[in-house]
Design a protein around this motif. Sequence first.
Motif, PDB file in Angstrom:
ATOM      1  N   ARG A   1      27.937  16.529  43.633  1.00 43.49           N
ATOM      2  CA  ARG A   1      29.251  16.863  44.176  1.00 43.49           C
ATOM      3  C   ARG A   1      29.086  17.706  45.439  1.00 43.49           C
ATOM      4  N   ASN A   2      30.096  17.628  46.313  1.00 42.57           N
ATOM      5  CA  ASN A   2      30.065  18.448  47.527  1.00 42.57           C
ATOM      6  C   ASN A   2      30.761  19.776  47.275  1.00 42.57           C
TER       7      ASN A   2
ATOM      8  N   TRP B   1      19.694  15.354  51.878  1.00 42.23           N
ATOM      9  CA  TRP B   1      20.689  16.419  51.967  1.00 42.23           C
ATOM     10  C   TRP B   1      19.972  17.711  52.381  1.00 42.23           C
TER      11      TRP B   1
ATOM     12  N   LEU C   1      29.925  12.634  44.938  1.00 39.78           N
ATOM     13  CA  LEU C   1      29.272  11.815  45.954  1.00 39.78           C
ATOM     14  C   LEU C   1      28.443  10.707  45.325  1.00 39.78           C
TER      15      LEU C   1
ATOM     16  N   ILE D   1      25.340  20.806  48.585  1.00 37.91           N
ATOM     17  CA  ILE D   1      25.562  19.790  47.562  1.00 37.91           C
ATOM     18  C   ILE D   1      25.008  20.321  46.243  1.00 37.91           C
TER      19      ILE D   1
END
Length: 333
Positions: free
Chosen positions: A278-279, A318, A285, A256
Amino acid sequence: MWKSIWATKDLLKKGLLWRVGIGENISISSDAWIPSVVNFRLSTEVDFMRDLKGQEVIEGTFLEEDSARILRIPLAEIPHAKFLVWGGEGSGEFSIRSAYKLLQTMENHPRAYALQSDYKKFYKKLWLLNLLIKMKITIWRITWNYLPTKANMQHRGLVNDASCPWCGEGTEMIDHLFRECPVTVEVWSELLLQELCTLGNMGGKNARIHKKQISTSKDIRNFVNNYITEIDGLESRKQIEIKEEKVWRCPPRGSIKINFDGAFDERINISVSGIVARNDEGSILFSCSEIDKKVNSAFAAEALACRKAVKMGIENMWPDFIIEGDALTVIKK
């Protein structure tokens, strides 16, 4: 060299600032602890608070301007003891650039640095010129008489004879070296462009002194012209290079990327933090913006935004995330 280093000790004292921790053992009136002030101290001395510590301060004690600065000091989430930082940089880390700026504002400085302020526009133009760095530094050294001329070397006790090694007719000072020496005058006439002779003249001088080589004015002219041709070739190659466009890039697979940015309004000491996560496919996200009041500087605004980005990654658990921003000092810190 040691004398020059030792002469800056007062400068270091003026640039040091206490980073307030839990407030103990800091003299409110005497110690330097308030950012955004010339000497990091209170604007006015409060006699009855000479021996008071930070934890004894009560509301309404200080002048309005001092109170505002104190309230803008960012507080640590985890209590820690006080420690010294460099007040010239928002990161608290020492830098030659900020020390140099501070030196120009000091009274009784060892050299006339105030003179440099008078030529600020000239130096700004000089550093922006599209020239090799060593050429710009040479010009700067000439303006401050920092070249190792025979006169300067004799003044420092390095040589006994200050006569010009070219003509032997006069003392080798800056004016003589670049304007009065008969060999220099002949070089000017050979080149017809006075601005281009500096490097060639110094190159010929070094060769004459260190390599025992004798250069004529034509030799120096050819040297300078060849050097100009070489620089022009480097410049033409630079122009044909394709500049890579800076675009956002997706993080590695399974990662991420969290981008942060901070905006700061110094008039009202308010900052806005923007965060986007963002992924690896570039899909958003999470995104948010947040306003912070009583912010002290643009650095603090970027630091707040960066901290929010880091906390976002931790709170969302994450496993692998990258923090990206345009504030290099904050990133390095």
